[in-house]
Design an enzyme around this catalytic site. Structure first.
Site, mmCIF file in Angstrom:
data_model
loop_
_atom_site.group_PDB
_atom_site.id
_atom_site.type_symbol
_atom_site.label_atom_id
_atom_site.label_comp_id
_atom_site.label_asym_id
_atom_site.label_seq_id
_atom_site.Cartn_x
_atom_site.Cartn_y
_atom_site.Cartn_z
ATOM 1 N N ARG A 150 -67.001 15.683 -37.174
ATOM 2 C CA ARG A 150 -67.075 15.891 -38.387
ATOM 3 C C ARG A 150 -68.102 17.155 -38.771
ATOM 4 O O ARG A 150 -68.040 18.088 -39.270
ATOM 5 C CB ARG A 150 -67.910 14.464 -39.305
ATOM 6 C CG ARG A 150 -66.220 13.652 -39.857
ATOM 7 C CD ARG A 150 -67.644 12.445 -40.746
ATOM 8 N NE ARG A 150 -68.640 13.832 -41.762
ATOM 9 C CZ ARG A 150 -69.558 12.697 -42.700
ATOM 10 N NH1 ARG A 150 -70.207 12.026 -41.297
ATOM 11 N NH2 ARG A 150 -70.088 14.078 -43.019
ATOM 12 N N CYS B 67 -74.101 5.055 -47.837
ATOM 13 C CA CYS B 67 -74.058 5.412 -46.652
ATOM 14 C C CYS B 67 -75.027 4.304 -45.491
ATOM 15 O O CYS B 67 -75.117 4.022 -46.069
ATOM 16 C CB CYS B 67 -74.667 6.314 -47.028
ATOM 17 S SG CYS B 67 -74.380 7.747 -45.788
ATOM 18 N N ARG C 75 -79.046 6.979 -50.440
ATOM 19 C CA ARG C 75 -78.648 8.218 -51.191
ATOM 20 C C ARG C 75 -78.372 8.344 -52.310
ATOM 21 O O ARG C 75 -77.468 8.663 -52.479
ATOM 22 C CB ARG C 75 -76.968 8.642 -50.045
ATOM 23 C CG ARG C 75 -78.140 8.514 -48.512
ATOM 24 C CD ARG C 75 -77.149 9.957 -47.170
ATOM 25 N NE ARG C 75 -77.067 11.123 -47.356
ATOM 26 C CZ ARG C 75 -76.682 11.752 -47.006
ATOM 27 N NH1 ARG C 75 -75.612 11.034 -45.756
ATOM 28 N NH2 ARG C 75 -76.583 12.878 -47.080
ATOM 29 N N ASP D 62 -82.268 15.377 -39.591
ATOM 30 C CA ASP D 62 -80.917 15.597 -38.419
ATOM 31 C C ASP D 62 -80.810 15.605 -37.096
ATOM 32 O O ASP D 62 -80.178 15.719 -36.335
ATOM 33 C CB ASP D 62 -80.187 16.503 -38.772
ATOM 34 C CG ASP D 62 -78.941 15.832 -40.853
ATOM 35 O OD1 ASP D 62 -79.224 15.163 -40.536
ATOM 36 O OD2 ASP D 62 -78.744 17.100 -41.199
ATOM 37 N N LYS E 106 -72.410 23.833 -40.185
ATOM 38 C CA LYS E 106 -71.767 22.385 -41.447
ATOM 39 C C LYS E 106 -71.984 22.708 -42.422
ATOM 40 O O LYS E 106 -71.774 22.787 -43.625
ATOM 41 C CB LYS E 106 -71.029 21.165 -40.720
ATOM 42 C CG LYS E 106 -70.709 20.338 -41.475
ATOM 43 C CD LYS E 106 -71.023 18.663 -41.037
ATOM 44 C CE LYS E 106 -72.447 18.126 -41.392
ATOM 45 N NZ LYS E 106 -72.390 17.352 -42.576
ATOM 46 N N ASN E 107 -73.872 22.642 -42.699
ATOM 47 C CA ASN E 107 -74.278 22.304 -44.084
ATOM 48 C C ASN E 107 -74.160 23.641 -44.565
ATOM 49 O O ASN E 107 -74.590 23.472 -46.035
ATOM 50 C CB ASN E 107 -75.684 21.755 -43.580
ATOM 51 C CG ASN E 107 -75.770 20.377 -43.478
ATOM 52 O OD1 ASN E 107 -73.909 19.736 -43.709
ATOM 53 N ND2 ASN E 107 -76.183 19.280 -42.592
HETATM 54 C C1 UD1 Z 1 -78.259 17.287 -46.323
HETATM 55 C C2 UD1 Z 1 -78.159 17.106 -45.025
HETATM 56 C C3 UD1 Z 1 -77.729 16.097 -44.279
HETATM 57 C C4 UD1 Z 1 -79.263 15.889 -44.197
HETATM 58 C C5 UD1 Z 1 -80.141 15.544 -45.796
HETATM 59 C C6 UD1 Z 1 -81.494 15.560 -45.421
HETATM 60 C C7 UD1 Z 1 -75.865 18.292 -46.280
HETATM 61 C C8 UD1 Z 1 -74.067 18.474 -46.421
HETATM 62 N N1 UD1 Z 1 -75.575 17.388 -45.763
HETATM 63 O O1 UD1 Z 1 -77.994 15.909 -47.521
HETATM 64 O O2 UD1 Z 1 -76.913 16.351 -42.706
HETATM 65 O O3 UD1 Z 1 -79.897 14.690 -43.201
HETATM 66 O O4 UD1 Z 1 -79.815 17.086 -46.547
HETATM 67 O O5 UD1 Z 1 -82.055 17.273 -44.931
HETATM 68 O O6 UD1 Z 1 -75.995 19.021 -46.588
HETATM 69 N N2 UD1 Z 1 -81.951 11.763 -53.110
HETATM 70 C C9 UD1 Z 1 -82.685 11.628 -54.019
HETATM 71 N N3 UD1 Z 1 -81.287 11.583 -55.153
HETATM 72 C C10 UD1 Z 1 -80.793 12.203 -55.183
HETATM 73 C C11 UD1 Z 1 -80.577 13.175 -53.820
HETATM 74 C C12 UD1 Z 1 -81.581 12.570 -52.870
HETATM 75 O O7 UD1 Z 1 -83.069 10.161 -54.610
HETATM 76 O O8 UD1 Z 1 -79.951 13.147 -56.094
HETATM 77 C C13 UD1 Z 1 -82.561 11.188 -51.416
HETATM 78 C C14 UD1 Z 1 -81.781 10.553 -50.723
HETATM 79 O O9 UD1 Z 1 -81.845 9.226 -51.156
HETATM 80 C C15 UD1 Z 1 -82.780 11.166 -49.638
HETATM 81 C C16 UD1 Z 1 -83.801 12.104 -50.348
HETATM 82 O O10 UD1 Z 1 -83.689 12.444 -51.482
HETATM 83 O O11 UD1 Z 1 -83.274 10.218 -49.210
HETATM 84 C C17 UD1 Z 1 -82.506 13.325 -49.298
HETATM 85 O O12 UD1 Z 1 -81.536 13.295 -49.887
HETATM 86 P P1 UD1 Z 1 -80.652 15.309 -50.005
HETATM 87 O O13 UD1 Z 1 -81.445 16.069 -49.581
HETATM 88 O O14 UD1 Z 1 -80.388 14.899 -51.559
HETATM 89 O O15 UD1 Z 1 -79.852 15.210 -48.412
HETATM 90 P P2 UD1 Z 1 -78.322 15.217 -49.066
HETATM 91 O O16 UD1 Z 1 -78.199 16.573 -49.876
HETATM 92 O O17 UD1 Z 1 -77.508 14.435 -49.052
#
Ligand code: UD1
Length: 420
Positions: free
Chosen positions: A399, A116, A121, A307, A22-23
Site C-alpha cells: 500500500r 482501523c 480514527r 509513521d 503517498k500521503n
Molecule cells: C494521516 C496520515 C497517516 C498518519 C496520520 C498521523 C494520510 C493519508 N495519512 O492520517 O499516515 O499516521 O496522519 O500523522 O495522510 N482524529 C479525530 N477526529 C477526526 C480526525 C482525526 O479524533 O475527525 C484523531 C485520530 O483518531 C488520531 C489523530 O486525530 O488520533 C490524528 O489523526 P489524523 O491526523 O486525522 O490521521 P489521518 O489524517 O487519518
C-alpha cells in the site's frame, strides 16, 4: 498469498532513490475534483493506495491517465458523487474526496471508514468543519451524506491536529464563498505540498505550514502541473534500516529526498550514533557500530512522526540500552511489538508506552504484518536478524512502499517475494 523472505545479516551499501510521497499524492489526486480542467502530476509513487484512489476517482467519472510515475486527471464529466464502502474500507484516505465534492458539486455520499488496526480514527472533525461551512450532513446506512448549495467561509478550530481533516477542509475552503481560517491546522509537509498544488490551480491560501491556514475562496479553479514531494516516511524508513545495520554495516546515499522534512528523525538517529550528512535533496547515512537506545514520543509535525514509530522500535530492539517509546497519536499502534518479540526482542508495553530492552541479536522466524508501517518495521528487523525471516500479509507493505524489495536488493539485501 505473497510473503517476503529475508535472509538477514548483509550490509546495505549504495544509492537509493526516494519515490513521491503517498500521503501528499492522495490528497492531490482528490484535488483534481475541484476543477474541470486537467491536473497533470509527476513523481506519483507506484503504490496500491494510489491505484485505489485512481479507481475511486474513475468510478466517479474522472478521466485518469497513468504512466509509471505520472498521472493526468480531468473531472469535467462526473457521473457519480459516491465513494463506496468497498473502496473506502480498503483505504481510509478515500475520505479526502468529501470536501472537494461538496465544494464543487454541492453534494457527496462517502462511506464512513469504520475502525482501523491502529485505532478508532473517527472523522468527526472533517464533518464538523464542513458543517461550519454551511453543509448539511447526515449519516445514512453507514454513509456520510453531505449537501450544500454553496459552502461559506468560516472560522474552524480543530481540537485535535488532523492531517486529512485539515486537507479536506482546505480543499473545500478553496471554492467556498468568503474567507476560511483553519485553526490548530496540521503543519505536515504533505499539507504544504497540497496547498502549493492548490495555489497553482488558482486558490488563495496563506499560512500553510503553520497552524493557522487562511483561505480566500474563489469561484473556480483551473488546471495545473505539479510534482509530488518526496516521501519523508520512505526516506526515514531507509535511514532507520541503515541505522539498524549496526556492526553489519551500512553506507547509503539517499537521493531525490527532502531532508528538511525529517529534522526530528535525523536528530534522533544522530543521538543513536548514526552518521548523517545532507544537502538540499540528498542524504548520506552510514553506520558501523551498534546503535545507542533512543527515547522518543510521537506527536504532530514537526515533532517525531507516528509513521516512523514502528521502524524506530525495530532499531531500538538491537540497540545498546533500554529505550522508552511513547505513542500519542493512535491508541493501538503497537501491534508490531508481539511480532518483534517472536524474533527475540524484549519489549514491555504499558498503555501507550513501549519499553524496549536492547538485545544482542534477533533471530529470523515467521511473522505477520499488521499495518503499513508495522510491515516496514518487520522488514528492518528481518534485515538484521540471524537466518531467515518470512513476513506474511505484505499487502500492507504494498500500500505504501514503492518497489521496496527491489530498492533493498540494489543495496545488497537478500530479500525476495515468494508465493505460498
Ligand atoms: C494521516 C496520515 C497517516 C498518519 C496520520 C498521523 C494520510 C493519508 N495519512 O492520517 O499516515 O499516521 O496522519 O500523522 O495522510 N482524529 C479525530 N477526529 C477526526 C480526525 C482525526 O479524533 O475527525 C484523531 C485520530 O483518531 C488520531 C489523530 O486525530 O488520533 C490524528 O489523526 P489524523 O491526523 O486525522 O490521521 P489521518 O489524517 O487519518
Amino acid at each position: 498469498m505473497q510473503k517476503l523472505k529475508i535472509h538477514g545479516g548483509y550490509p546495505l551499501k549504495g544509492d537509493v532513490r526516494i519515490s513521491g510521497a503517498k500521503n501528499a499524492a492522495l490528497p492531490i489526486l482528490a484535488a483534481s475534483l475541484l476543477t474541470a480542467e486537467p491536473l497533470v502530476l509527476s513523481n506519483v509513487p507506484q503504490l496500491n493506495d494510489i491505484g485505489t484512489m485512481l479507481k475511486l476517482l474513475t468510478e466517479m467519472g474522472v478521466t485518469t491517465e497513468r504512466s509509471p510515475e505520472a498521472a493526468t486527471l480531468q473531472a469535467n464529466n462526473l457521473t457519480s458523487l459516491v465513494a463506496s464502502y468497498d473502496l473506502v474500507k480498503t483505504m481510509r484516505a478515500s475520505i479526502l474526496v468529501l470536501g472537494p465534492l461538496v465544494a464543487r458539486f454541492g453534494e457527496a455520499r462517502v462511506s464512513l471508514p469504520g475502525g482501523c488496526a491502529i485505532g478508532a480514527r473517527p472523522v468527526d472533525l472533517h464533518i464538523k468543519g464542513l458543517e461550519a461551512m454551511g453543509a448539511t450532513i447526515s449519516i445514512e446506512a453507514g454513509y456520510i451524506h453531505a449537501k450544500a448549495t454553496k459552502l461559506k467561509g468560516a472560522r474552524i478550530f480543530m481540537d485535535t491536529v488532523t492531517v486529512t481533516g485539515t486537507e479536506n477542509l482546505l480543499m473545500a475552503a478553496c471554492l467556498a464563498d468568503g474567507i476560511t481560517t483553519l485553526e490548530n491546522a496540521a503543519c505536515e509537509p504533505e499539507v504544504v505540498d497540497l496547498a502549493e498544488c492548490l495555489i497553482k490551480m488558482g486558490a488563495h491560501i496563506r499560512g500553510h505550514g503553520t497552524d493557522v491556514i487562511t483561505v480566500e475562496g474563489v469561484s473556480t479553479l483551473h488546471g495545473a502541473s505539479h510534482s509530488v514531494m518526496p516521501d519523508r516516511i520512505e526516506t526515514g524508513t531507509f535511514l532507520a534500516a541503515v541505522a539498524a545495520m549496526g556492526t553489519i554495516g551500512g553506507d547509503v546515499r539517499i537521493t531525490h529526498a527532502q531532508p528538511r522534512s525529517l529534522d526530528a528523525v535525523i536528530e534522533k538517529l544522530r543521538g543513536a550514533g548514526v552518521k548523517i550528512a545532507f544537502t538540499v535533496d540528498e542524504i548520506h547515512v552510514s553506520m558501523h557500530q551498534r546503535s545507542s537506545a533512543i527515547n522518543l514520543r510521537t506527536a504532530p509535525y514537526p515533532a517525531f512522526p507516528t509513521d516512523m514509530q514502528a521502524q524506530f522500535i525495530a532499531l531500538n530492539c538491537i540497540a545498546n540500552g533500554t529505550s522508552v517509546i511513547t505513542e500519542t497519536i493512535f491508541e493501538n499502534r503497537f501491534m508490531h511489538v508481539q511480532e518483534l518479540v517472536r524474533l527475540g526482542a524484549k519489549i514491555d508495553i504499558d498503555g501507550n508506552t513501549a519499553i524496549v530492552h536492547g538485545v544482542d541479536k534477533l533471530t529470523g522466524t515467521s511473522v505477520m504484518a499488521t499495518d503499513l508501517r508495522a510491515s516496514a518495521c518487520l522488514v528492518i528487523a528481518g534485515l538484521v536478524a540471524e537466518g531467515e525471516t518470512l513476513i506474511d500479509r505484505i499487502y500492507h507493505l504494498d500500500r505504501g512502499y514503492d518497489h521496496i524489495e527491489q530498492k533493498l536488493t540494489a543495496l545488497g539485501a537478500k530479500i525476495e517475494r515468494v508465493n505460498e
